[in-house]
Motif scaffolding. Sequence first.
Motif, PDB file in Angstrom:
ATOM      1  N   GLU A 195      42.278  81.641  31.114  1.00 34.46           N
ATOM      2  CA  GLU A 195      43.527  81.461  30.372  1.00 34.46           C
ATOM      3  C   GLU A 195      43.599  82.538  29.279  1.00 34.46           C
ATOM      4  N   THR A 196      44.302  83.624  29.585  1.00 37.69           N
ATOM      5  CA  THR A 196      44.339  84.743  28.642  1.00 37.69           C
ATOM      6  C   THR A 196      45.323  84.519  27.497  1.00 37.69           C
ATOM      7  N   GLY A 197      46.154  83.480  27.595  1.00 38.67           N
ATOM      8  CA  GLY A 197      47.106  83.219  26.512  1.00 38.67           C
ATOM      9  C   GLY A 197      46.427  82.922  25.199  1.00 38.67           C
ATOM     10  N   ASP A 198      45.332  82.164  25.250  1.00 34.74           N
ATOM     11  CA  ASP A 198      44.591  81.884  24.017  1.00 34.74           C
ATOM     12  C   ASP A 198      43.092  82.140  24.193  1.00 34.74           C
ATOM     13  N   HIS A 199      42.732  82.945  25.200  1.00 38.39           N
ATOM     14  CA  HIS A 199      41.359  83.431  25.372  1.00 38.39           C
ATOM     15  C   HIS A 199      40.358  82.287  25.555  1.00 38.39           C
ATOM     16  N   HIS A 200      40.657  81.466  26.541  1.00 36.02           N
ATOM     17  CA  HIS A 200      39.788  80.379  26.947  1.00 36.02           C
ATOM     18  C   HIS A 200      39.644  80.396  28.476  1.00 36.02           C
ATOM     19  N   ALA A 201      38.739  79.569  28.972  1.00 32.02           N
ATOM     20  CA  ALA A 201      38.627  79.332  30.410  1.00 32.02           C
ATOM     21  C   ALA A 201      38.447  77.845  30.625  1.00 32.02           C
ATOM     22  N   SER A 202      38.957  77.371  31.762  1.00 31.74           N
ATOM     23  CA  SER A 202      38.798  75.970  32.133  1.00 31.74           C
ATOM     24  C   SER A 202      37.926  75.867  33.370  1.00 31.74           C
ATOM     25  N   LEU A 203      37.063  74.849  33.391  1.00 28.92           N
ATOM     26  CA  LEU A 203      36.265  74.518  34.567  1.00 28.92           C
ATOM     27  C   LEU A 203      36.954  73.352  35.254  1.00 28.92           C
TER      28      LEU A 203
END
Length: 512
Positions: free
Chosen positions: A138-146
């Motif tokens: 998720e580049t919108g807020d610089h996170h990733a989801s598992l």
Amino acid sequence: MSTLKLAAMLLGVTTAPLSAAPDANLLFQENCASCHAETRLGGTGPALIPQTLKRLKGDAIMEAIRDGRPATQMPVFSDSLTEDEIKALADLVKTPLDAIPPWGAEEIAASLELNPDYVPADKPQFSSDPMNLFIVVETGDHHASLLDGDSFERLTRFPTPFAVHGGPKFTSDGRYVFFMSRDGWVMKYDIWSMQEVGRVRGALNSRNIALSSDNKHIALANYLPHTLVILSADDLSVEKIIDIKGSDGKTSRVSAVYQAPPRNSFIMALKDIPEVWEVFYGEDPPFYGFVHDYRDEGPPEQTDPFPVRRIKLDDYLDDFFFDQKYEFLMGAARNAKNGQVVDLVIGRKISDLALSGLPHLGSGISWNWQGKTVMATPHLRDSKISVIDMKDWSVVKTIPTKGPGFFMRSHEKSRYAWTDVFFGPNKDLMHIIDKQTLEIVRTLKPAPGKTAAHIEFDRDGSHAILSIWENDGAIVIYNAETFEEVKRIPMSKPSGKYNVWNKITFSEGTSH
């Protein structure tokens, strides 16, 4: 008082002050820094310094600012900036920085950040199938989801480095995943523990990473410095820094690096030298294609654990597609009208490819069609899909689309290939192509007016997952056979989704 002003007063004429020259630094901070960093060393966009802009000649930089760049996220500024302001910005980015920080082994080692709270687990800390998980960037807020690939429930969400670029890479057991950011950070994450292990900054401006088939080495492709950095996948330490330099002493940026599992090697695309480089790893690297013929004396004793093989070409290659055995690569350059086919066994170009319109070969897929293996690629500039016979390298069909595309995906168990219309007014469309008839059988519009992109399939090919590529976006899960929507999960610009099984098995339906 000047003679001109005195004359104007006597004549009753008012004079406006001469316009001040545009403040290039202020313009850069207001219009460019959010993507290219205040330092000009790169963020979501590349570094804007002479070393990375060397192939943009004449007025090309002004044209890029004025008109944007096709097939990139570079916007058009002609509506918001004057011609003088555009010129001021172009002159600024062509001006060398006072100093570019050195970035070698010492600086890389000093940047290492280990997570003091990390505790490794001896088994997954969840009940989901570890081979059917997704990482969603998720580049919108610089996170990733598992994400659980069966229930499509989010297991956890965690921060990543700023501006993650290129697909994350999984170890072959599915336990660890590595991320890379455009400003050179490499992050290691333990999926079983659902914790970050640590991160290190391997360069100042990077393109992507590859993980060796033995899970031991990470190759980091860089724009700045002009290097390939090889890191230990275990502890993120530096194993080797390879300077990218031609026989004439000219250095080059690295456009991309790829793993070639059957060859125990990394394959590199170079931006500024018309060559392909192959870097071998492992106990017994092959020596075919090197400069000398060793039939009589045998190969020399090899002390370098990462020997480099160089294949000279007719043109630059920025992007590759490999056959499933990694014996051939198909390559194309951003400024070329045709592609090239390189035989990696004999180490030379063997054919041209009749591919114009900026084929996005890195997003190509392959399958069996009428008894032959074909590959298909979208184009970044033209509204079409090209289908190519991988035996004689001919174009067997051109499929017209509603606009240029960026990503194409399928699965071995699916009859269909999905491709987006990433650029232009129809960016909200997703085409579905029958892989046997080579016809578009359905066009979806999952979120009118919003970019639909980057399909990925689950492990068994029963579902196709699509991104609404916006800050207030989502992933949309479809039944891959009926094309009916199953579920929608809000996410912050989910730029890519990566299934563990498809990636570690190098599925023919996904990018490698």
